[in-house]
Design a protein around this motif. Structure first.
Motif, PDB file in Angstrom:
ATOM      1  N   TYR A 109       0.813  -1.217   0.000  1.00 13.63           N
ATOM      2  CA  TYR A 109       0.000   0.000   0.000  1.00 13.63           C
ATOM      3  C   TYR A 109       0.849   1.272   0.000  1.00 13.63           C
ATOM      4  O   TYR A 109       0.547   2.231  -0.716  1.00 13.63           O
ATOM      5  CB  TYR A 109      -0.980   0.012   1.172  1.00 13.63           C
ATOM      6  CG  TYR A 109      -2.188  -0.862   0.924  1.00 13.63           C
ATOM      7  CD1 TYR A 109      -3.056  -0.603  -0.130  1.00 13.63           C
ATOM      8  CD2 TYR A 109      -2.471  -1.949   1.742  1.00 13.63           C
ATOM      9  CE1 TYR A 109      -4.164  -1.391  -0.374  1.00 13.63           C
ATOM     10  CE2 TYR A 109      -3.586  -2.751   1.516  1.00 13.63           C
ATOM     11  CZ  TYR A 109      -4.422  -2.465   0.451  1.00 13.63           C
ATOM     12  OH  TYR A 109      -5.521  -3.253   0.214  1.00 13.63           O
ATOM     13  N   VAL A 110       1.921   1.291   0.769  1.00 10.03           N
ATOM     14  CA  VAL A 110       2.748   2.495   0.838  1.00 10.03           C
ATOM     15  C   VAL A 110       3.512   2.696  -0.480  1.00 10.03           C
ATOM     16  O   VAL A 110       3.545   3.800  -1.018  1.00 10.03           O
ATOM     17  CB  VAL A 110       3.699   2.442   2.053  1.00 10.03           C
ATOM     18  CG1 VAL A 110       4.699   3.592   2.021  1.00 10.03           C
ATOM     19  CG2 VAL A 110       2.889   2.480   3.355  1.00 10.03           C
ATOM     20  N   SER A 113       1.162   3.879  -3.131  1.00 12.04           N
ATOM     21  CA  SER A 113       0.811   5.288  -2.896  1.00 12.04           C
ATOM     22  C   SER A 113       1.943   6.210  -3.317  1.00 12.04           C
ATOM     23  O   SER A 113       1.695   7.288  -3.875  1.00 12.04           O
ATOM     24  CB  SER A 113       0.462   5.509  -1.419  1.00 12.04           C
ATOM     25  OG  SER A 113      -0.744   4.865  -1.108  1.00 12.04           O
ATOM     26  N   ILE A 121       0.827   9.128   1.905  1.00 12.09           N
ATOM     27  CA  ILE A 121       1.190   7.785   1.442  1.00 12.09           C
ATOM     28  C   ILE A 121       0.744   6.679   2.405  1.00 12.09           C
ATOM     29  O   ILE A 121       0.816   5.502   2.052  1.00 12.09           O
ATOM     30  CB  ILE A 121       2.702   7.673   1.168  1.00 12.09           C
ATOM     31  CG1 ILE A 121       3.515   7.923   2.437  1.00 12.09           C
ATOM     32  CG2 ILE A 121       3.113   8.608   0.029  1.00 12.09           C
ATOM     33  CD1 ILE A 121       4.983   7.596   2.302  1.00 12.09           C
ATOM     34  N   PHE A 122       0.260   7.052   3.583  1.00 11.67           N
ATOM     35  CA  PHE A 122      -0.180   6.047   4.556  1.00 11.67           C
ATOM     36  C   PHE A 122      -1.696   5.919   4.657  1.00 11.67           C
ATOM     37  O   PHE A 122      -2.196   4.993   5.272  1.00 11.67           O
ATOM     38  CB  PHE A 122       0.384   6.371   5.944  1.00 11.67           C
ATOM     39  CG  PHE A 122       1.886   6.370   5.965  1.00 11.67           C
ATOM     40  CD1 PHE A 122       2.599   5.180   5.920  1.00 11.67           C
ATOM     41  CD2 PHE A 122       2.594   7.563   6.015  1.00 11.67           C
ATOM     42  CE1 PHE A 122       3.978   5.178   5.923  1.00 11.67           C
ATOM     43  CE2 PHE A 122       3.975   7.572   6.027  1.00 11.67           C
ATOM     44  CZ  PHE A 122       4.673   6.375   5.978  1.00 11.67           C
ATOM     45  N   CYS A 125      -3.271   2.674   3.252  1.00 11.62           N
ATOM     46  CA  CYS A 125      -2.822   1.552   4.080  1.00 11.62           C
ATOM     47  C   CYS A 125      -3.620   1.496   5.385  1.00 11.62           C
ATOM     48  O   CYS A 125      -4.101   0.422   5.775  1.00 11.62           O
ATOM     49  CB  CYS A 125      -1.326   1.685   4.375  1.00 11.62           C
ATOM     50  SG  CYS A 125      -0.631   0.303   5.290  1.00 11.62           S
TER      51      CYS A 125
END
Length: 179
Positions: A109-110, A113, A121-122, A125
């Motif tokens: 996920y990071v 992103s 970017i988190f 997630c």
């Protein structure tokens, strides 16, 4: 046909990271490709215009990050826990699912992103890690049981890559959901 199999065995023995990265990365991109085809052409009856940026992101992540991580992880796991007894398989399953999987999901996920140039970017997630982990338990625990009981160590990453083709289709679907 036997010369092809000999070459494959040679490549995976002599160049395991490169061989596994190529196969795993191809399957990773293939899963995103099939997911785009299913979601656009089959479900929505739209003309297919593939999102090449997403295909590239999956390729980069599959080839350069996830496959090498799995290569070293399974090498360590097989050296530390030798055999296929039920106790050893259970230990490998628990470590793989509850130690490695959360890290791989965070990386997924990071990294996605970052490649998608998202501001936070988190965020994705944080929203999707728990539902994704629950789904991964239902998928990976049976798949990894087969892996640790039946698959030779030199082909673990390829087996996981093959299973990942199905799993990444699920992961792509989860990634596209709004939470």
């Amino acid at each position: 046909m036997s010369s092809i199999l000999k070459f494959i065995k040679y490549a995976f023995t002599k160049y395991p990271i490169a061989s596994n990265s190529l196969v795993y990365g191809t399957l990773y991109v293939g899963a995103e490709f099939s997911q785009q085809t299913i979601s656009r052409k089959v479900l929505n009856k739209e003309p297919i215009i593939y999102d090449r940026q997403m295909l590239t992101c999956f390729g980069i992540l599959g080839v350069t990050v996830i496959a090498p991580v799995y290569q070293y992880w399974y090498r360590w796991l097989d050296k530390k826990f030798i055999g296929t007894s039920y106790k050893i398989v259970a230990q490998k399953l628990l470590l793989d699912q509850f130690l490695m999987t959360p890290q791989i999901l965070v990386i997924f996920y990071v990294a996605m992103s970052i490649m998608e140039k998202k501001k936070d970017i988190f965020e994705e997630c944080k929203q999707k890690i728990i539902p994704t982990f629950k789904s991964s338990c239902m998928f990976w625990l049976p798949a990894q049981t087969v892996n640790f009981l039946l698959i030779p160590p030199s082909f673990r990453v390829v087996y996981v890559g093959t299973c990942s083709f199905a799993w990444v289709n699920i992961l792509c679907w989860i990634k596209r959901q709004e939470y």
